[in-house]
Design an enzyme around this catalytic site. Structure first.
Site, PDB file in Angstrom:
ATOM      1  N   CYS A 119       0.836  -1.198   0.000  1.00 37.08           N
ATOM      2  CA  CYS A 119       0.000   0.000   0.000  1.00 37.08           C
ATOM      3  C   CYS A 119       0.877   1.258   0.000  1.00 37.08           C
ATOM      4  O   CYS A 119       1.463   1.602  -1.013  1.00 37.08           O
ATOM      5  CB  CYS A 119      -0.985  -0.038   1.162  1.00 37.08           C
ATOM      6  SG  CYS A 119      -2.365   1.108   0.959  1.00 37.08           S
ATOM      7  N   HIS A 217      -3.610  -5.004   0.706  1.00 29.12           N
ATOM      8  CA  HIS A 217      -3.096  -5.472   1.996  1.00 29.12           C
ATOM      9  C   HIS A 217      -3.123  -6.998   2.062  1.00 29.12           C
ATOM     10  O   HIS A 217      -4.051  -7.588   2.639  1.00 29.12           O
ATOM     11  CB  HIS A 217      -3.915  -4.849   3.134  1.00 29.12           C
ATOM     12  CG  HIS A 217      -3.606  -3.413   3.362  1.00 29.12           C
ATOM     13  ND1 HIS A 217      -2.586  -2.992   4.193  1.00 29.12           N
ATOM     14  CD2 HIS A 217      -4.149  -2.293   2.832  1.00 29.12           C
ATOM     15  CE1 HIS A 217      -2.524  -1.671   4.186  1.00 29.12           C
ATOM     16  NE2 HIS A 217      -3.459  -1.219   3.367  1.00 29.12           N
ATOM     17  N   GLU A 219      -1.502  -8.907   3.900  1.00 27.02           N
ATOM     18  CA  GLU A 219      -1.374  -9.406   5.274  1.00 27.02           C
ATOM     19  C   GLU A 219      -2.742  -9.668   5.913  1.00 27.02           C
ATOM     20  O   GLU A 219      -2.825 -10.354   6.940  1.00 27.02           O
ATOM     21  CB  GLU A 219      -0.559  -8.426   6.125  1.00 27.02           C
ATOM     22  CG  GLU A 219      -1.277  -7.181   6.587  1.00 27.02           C
ATOM     23  CD  GLU A 219      -1.406  -6.080   5.553  1.00 27.02           C
ATOM     24  OE1 GLU A 219      -1.895  -4.989   5.912  1.00 27.02           O
ATOM     25  OE2 GLU A 219      -1.009  -6.301   4.385  1.00 27.02           O
TER      26      GLU A 219
END
Length: 250
Positions: A119, A217, A219
């Site tokens: 990001c 994202h 994660e």
């Protein structure tokens, strides 16, 4: 430096921001902050996260003690870094973090470390390489969905001829949370994924050690674990071909 063995878990530098503590004995004190999602994703991939806050610049020798760098999400970049004035729609920047992470990225490139930008991390890489950003989406690109208010699922079309496609395939649904985005890329970067609006969603380096930047994202999503696995693969390849890693980029 002693030769590393595969039994040693890779050490991955993970950049962090700062925020003010809101309650308790340390209320109003600054804290180093990064969401635990990054830590969990890196540990699940088999590596050790090393949290790095903005500070005096690391030397190339210090950076080389790591095995890779992850540039994490956060606030907007300081527009002064790319020669523009602030806009009313900008989030409050963190110039010290911008400067530190830019220097960290460039050091990682010089010593041949793999880099993953997430990001804001993608945007920092693009600016460091001389590219430019859309400053306020979807106003700047009306075809793009509004992704600045909350995490939003969007579709990314991935170039088959890319390392990202090896990790995720030619199309992937991702969690995006950003109101700025890549406009143009320069230097050694190439766009390897886009949204249907045309917005670049991922870039890779065309030479030197692997660099991957994504405008989402990974994660947050278990089905994006391939991105972190590909970072470990890049680290293992670097260990197996040390002369290539040592070349880095001048």
């Amino acid at each position: 430096m002693a030769q590393r063995t595969t039994s040693r878990r890779p050490l991955i530098g993970v950049t962090a921001g700062t925020s003010r503590m809101m309650s308790g004995a340390w209320a109003d004190h600054e804290a180093v902050t990064v969401t635990s999602h990054y830590v969990e994703a890196i540990r699940a991939a088999g590596a050790r996260p090393v949290i790095i806050a903005a500070q005096d610049d690391w030397s190339d020798e210090e950076v080389a003690e790591l095995d890779a760098v992850v540039l994490t999400g956060g606030t907007d970049l300081d527009p002064a870094r790319f020669g523009q004035d602030a806009l009313a729609t900008d989030m409050t920047p963190d110039p010290a973090r911008d400067a530190f992470e830019t220097a960290l990225y460039r050091a990682a490139r010089r010593v041949g470390l793999p880099v993953l930008g997430i990001c804001r991390g993608l945007q920092l890489i693009v600016i460091a390489e001389g590219g430019s950003l859309h400053r306020h989406l979807p106003v700047d690109l009306p075809e793009h969905p509004a992704t600045g208010g909350e995490p939003t699922r969007v579709q990314a079309k991935v170039d088959i001829d890319s390392d990202l496609a090896v990790a995720l395939g030619s199309s992937t649904e991702v969690t995006a949370y950003h109101h700025q985005g890549v406009k143009d890329v320069r230097g050694d970067l190439r766009v390897v994924a886009r949204h249907a609006s045309g917005l670049p969603l991922a870039v890779e380096a065309s030479r030197g050690a692997p660099v991957l930047g994504v405008q989402w994202h990974p994660e947050l999503d278990a089905d994006q674990a391939g991105i972190f696995a590909s970072l470990i693969t890049a680290i293992r390849h670097r260990e197996a071909v040390p002369e290539q890693a040592a070349a880095g980029l001048g």
